[in-house]
Design a protein around this motif. Structure first.
Motif, PDB file in Angstrom:
ATOM      1  N   LEU A 184      14.885 -17.810  24.326  1.00  0.00           N
ATOM      2  CA  LEU A 184      14.270 -18.836  23.475  1.00  0.00           C
ATOM      3  C   LEU A 184      13.460 -18.202  22.354  1.00  0.00           C
ATOM      4  CD1 LEU A 184      13.050 -21.552  25.997  1.00  0.00           C
ATOM      5  CD2 LEU A 184      14.541 -21.916  24.037  1.00  0.00           C
ATOM      6  N   THR A 185      12.696 -17.168  22.696  1.00  0.00           N
ATOM      7  CA  THR A 185      11.901 -16.459  21.701  1.00  0.00           C
ATOM      8  C   THR A 185      12.808 -15.828  20.653  1.00  0.00           C
ATOM      9  OG1 THR A 185      10.213 -16.010  23.364  1.00  0.00           O
ATOM     10  CG2 THR A 185      10.156 -14.667  21.356  1.00  0.00           C
ATOM     11  N   PHE A 186      13.899 -15.197  21.107  1.00  0.00           N
ATOM     12  CA  PHE A 186      14.854 -14.577  20.187  1.00  0.00           C
ATOM     13  C   PHE A 186      15.488 -15.623  19.276  1.00  0.00           C
ATOM     14  CE2 PHE A 186      19.278 -13.329  19.309  1.00  0.00           C
ATOM     15  CZ  PHE A 186      19.037 -12.189  18.542  1.00  0.00           C
ATOM     16  N   MET A 187      15.957 -16.731  19.863  1.00  0.00           N
ATOM     17  CA  MET A 187      16.600 -17.771  19.075  1.00  0.00           C
ATOM     18  C   MET A 187      15.622 -18.349  18.046  1.00  0.00           C
ATOM     19  SD  MET A 187      18.548 -21.212  20.280  1.00  0.00           S
ATOM     20  CE  MET A 187      17.198 -22.370  20.176  1.00  0.00           C
ATOM     21  N   ASN A 188      14.411 -18.631  18.467  1.00  0.00           N
ATOM     22  CA  ASN A 188      13.419 -19.173  17.533  1.00  0.00           C
ATOM     23  C   ASN A 188      13.054 -18.165  16.447  1.00  0.00           C
ATOM     24  OD1 ASN A 188      13.289 -21.731  18.660  1.00  0.00           O
ATOM     25  ND2 ASN A 188      11.776 -21.109  20.164  1.00  0.00           N
ATOM     26  N   SER A 189      13.049 -16.877  16.792  1.00  0.00           N
ATOM     27  CA  SER A 189      12.773 -15.838  15.794  1.00  0.00           C
ATOM     28  C   SER A 189      13.884 -15.782  14.750  1.00  0.00           C
ATOM     29  CB  SER A 189      12.640 -14.466  16.463  1.00  0.00           C
ATOM     30  OG  SER A 189      11.579 -14.457  17.368  1.00  0.00           O
ATOM     31  N   ILE A 190      15.127 -15.845  15.209  1.00  0.00           N
ATOM     32  CA  ILE A 190      16.262 -15.833  14.273  1.00  0.00           C
ATOM     33  C   ILE A 190      16.195 -17.057  13.360  1.00  0.00           C
ATOM     34  CG2 ILE A 190      18.790 -16.022  14.109  1.00  0.00           C
ATOM     35  CD1 ILE A 190      17.812 -13.250  14.969  1.00  0.00           C
ATOM     36  N   ILE A 191      15.887 -18.204  13.938  1.00  0.00           N
ATOM     37  CA  ILE A 191      15.781 -19.425  13.139  1.00  0.00           C
ATOM     38  C   ILE A 191      14.684 -19.279  12.091  1.00  0.00           C
ATOM     39  CG2 ILE A 191      15.127 -21.874  13.228  1.00  0.00           C
ATOM     40  CD1 ILE A 191      16.654 -21.978  15.940  1.00  0.00           C
ATOM     41  N   LYS A 192      13.566 -18.681  12.473  1.00  0.00           N
ATOM     42  CA  LYS A 192      12.465 -18.482  11.521  1.00  0.00           C
ATOM     43  C   LYS A 192      12.856 -17.480  10.435  1.00  0.00           C
ATOM     44  CE  LYS A 192       9.356 -21.158  13.345  1.00  0.00           C
ATOM     45  NZ  LYS A 192       9.050 -22.423  12.759  1.00  0.00           N
TER      46      LYS A 192
ATOM     47  N   VAL B  75      19.239 -23.289   8.774  1.00  0.00           N
ATOM     48  CA  VAL B  75      19.865 -23.489  10.085  1.00  0.00           C
ATOM     49  C   VAL B  75      20.110 -24.974  10.320  1.00  0.00           C
ATOM     50  CG1 VAL B  75      19.526 -23.269  12.578  1.00  0.00           C
ATOM     51  CG2 VAL B  75      18.904 -21.375  11.078  1.00  0.00           C
ATOM     52  N   ASN B  76      19.138 -25.805  10.003  1.00  0.00           N
ATOM     53  CA  ASN B  76      19.302 -27.244  10.196  1.00  0.00           C
ATOM     54  C   ASN B  76      20.398 -27.821   9.301  1.00  0.00           C
ATOM     55  OD1 ASN B  76      17.423 -27.519  12.248  1.00  0.00           O
ATOM     56  ND2 ASN B  76      15.732 -27.844  10.841  1.00  0.00           N
ATOM     57  N   ARG B  77      20.488 -27.340   8.054  1.00  0.00           N
ATOM     58  CA  ARG B  77      21.559 -27.819   7.160  1.00  0.00           C
ATOM     59  C   ARG B  77      22.928 -27.409   7.695  1.00  0.00           C
ATOM     60  NH1 ARG B  77      18.122 -26.259   2.862  1.00  0.00           N
ATOM     61  NH2 ARG B  77      19.328 -24.351   2.579  1.00  0.00           N
TER      62      ARG B  77
ATOM     63  N   ARG C  19      19.664 -29.095  20.626  1.00  0.00           N
ATOM     64  CA  ARG C  19      18.474 -29.256  19.776  1.00  0.00           C
ATOM     65  C   ARG C  19      18.866 -29.732  18.380  1.00  0.00           C
ATOM     66  NH1 ARG C  19      15.006 -24.012  17.754  1.00  0.00           N
ATOM     67  NH2 ARG C  19      13.843 -25.100  16.162  1.00  0.00           N
ATOM     68  N   PHE C  20      20.045 -29.351  17.933  1.00  0.00           N
ATOM     69  CA  PHE C  20      20.483 -29.649  16.581  1.00  0.00           C
ATOM     70  C   PHE C  20      21.278 -30.946  16.469  1.00  0.00           C
ATOM     71  CE2 PHE C  20      20.222 -24.986  16.968  1.00  0.00           C
ATOM     72  CZ  PHE C  20      19.186 -24.772  16.083  1.00  0.00           C
ATOM     73  N   CYS C  21      21.439 -31.648  17.578  1.00  0.00           N
ATOM     74  CA  CYS C  21      22.207 -32.892  17.589  1.00  0.00           C
ATOM     75  C   CYS C  21      21.288 -34.099  17.491  1.00  0.00           C
ATOM     76  CB  CYS C  21      23.015 -33.008  18.886  1.00  0.00           C
ATOM     77  SG  CYS C  21      24.296 -31.784  19.051  1.00  0.00           S
TER      78      CYS C  21
END
Length: 173
Positions: free
Chosen positions: A37-45, A52-54, A88-90
Motif C-alpha cells: 500500500l505504501t509503495f502503491m501510494n508512493s508511485i501514485i504521488k 493516475v486518476n485520469r 479504488r479507481f472505480c
C-alpha cells in the motif's frame, strides 16, 4: 473423566491453532500489504494523483477494459490480495463487479505469473502435473488458462454488474 479432558483439550487446541494463524498473518501478510500500500501510494504521488486518476478513469469508463485490463494490472503488479486495490479507481456502482472479477482472475493468472497469487499455485500445479504426464506443453496450458480467465472475467463482470444494477434499482423503488 478422560473423555471430558480430551474434549476440553481439543477445544483449546482449536484456539491455539487460530492464534498461530493470526500470528502468521501479523508477521507475514499484514506487513506485506502495508508495504505494498505504501509503495502503491508512493508511485501514485510520484506520477501524480491527477494523472493516475485520469488514466484509470479512461480504463474504467469502458466495461470491457474495466473487467479485463484492470484486474490484470492489479494482480500482475500488486499480487493477491493487494490487487483488489484497483477498485479504488472505480465508481461505487462498479465495485461489486470489480471485486468479482479480481477474485475470478486471481486463479488463472498463476500459470504465467505465479507471484500474483502464490497461495493458489497448488491448483495450477495440480492441473499442470496432469498435462505434463500426458506429454503436453505447459506453456500452452498457461496461456489458455490466462485467456480463459480474461474471457470469464469479462462475462462475469457484465453479469455481476447487471445483477447489481437490477437489485439496486429494485431497492430504490
Amino acid at each position: 473423566m478422560e473423555v471430558l479432558s480430551s474434549i476440553a483439550q481439543g477445544f483449546m487446541s482449536l484456539f491455539t491453532a487460530g492464534g498461530k494463524t493470526f500470528t502468521g498473518w501479523v508477521t507475514g501478510i499484514i506487513p506485506m500489504i502495508v508495504c505494498l500500500l505504501t509503495f502503491m501510494n508512493s508511485i501514485i504521488k510520484l506520477v501524480g494523483e491527477d494523472r493516475v486518476n485520469r488514466f484509470t478513469a479512461k480504463l474504467t469508463k469502458h466495461a470491457i477494459l474495466r473487467y479485463t485490463l484492470m484486474p490484470m494490472i492489479g494482480l500482475i503488479f500488486l499480487g493477491n490480495p493487494m490487487g483488489y486495490s484497483v477498485m479504488r479507481f472505480c465508481e461505487e456502482k462498479d465495485k461489486p463487479a470489480m471485486f468479482d472479477v479480481v477474485a475470478t482472475f486471481a486463479h488463472p493468472v498463476t500459470g504465467l505469473f505465479p507471484h500474483a497469487n502464490a497461495g493458489e499455485l497448488f491448483v495450477y500445479m495440480g492441473i499442470a502435473t496432469g498435462i505434463k504426464e500426458l506429454g503436453l506443453p505447459l506453456g500452452d496450458l498457461a496461456i489458455r488458462y490466462f485467456i480463459a480467465g480474461i474471457v470469464l472475467c469479462a462475462i462475469r463482470g457484465y453479469i455481476t454488474q447487471g445483477i447489481y444494477l437490477h437489485l439496486t434499482a429494485a431497492e430504490r423503488g
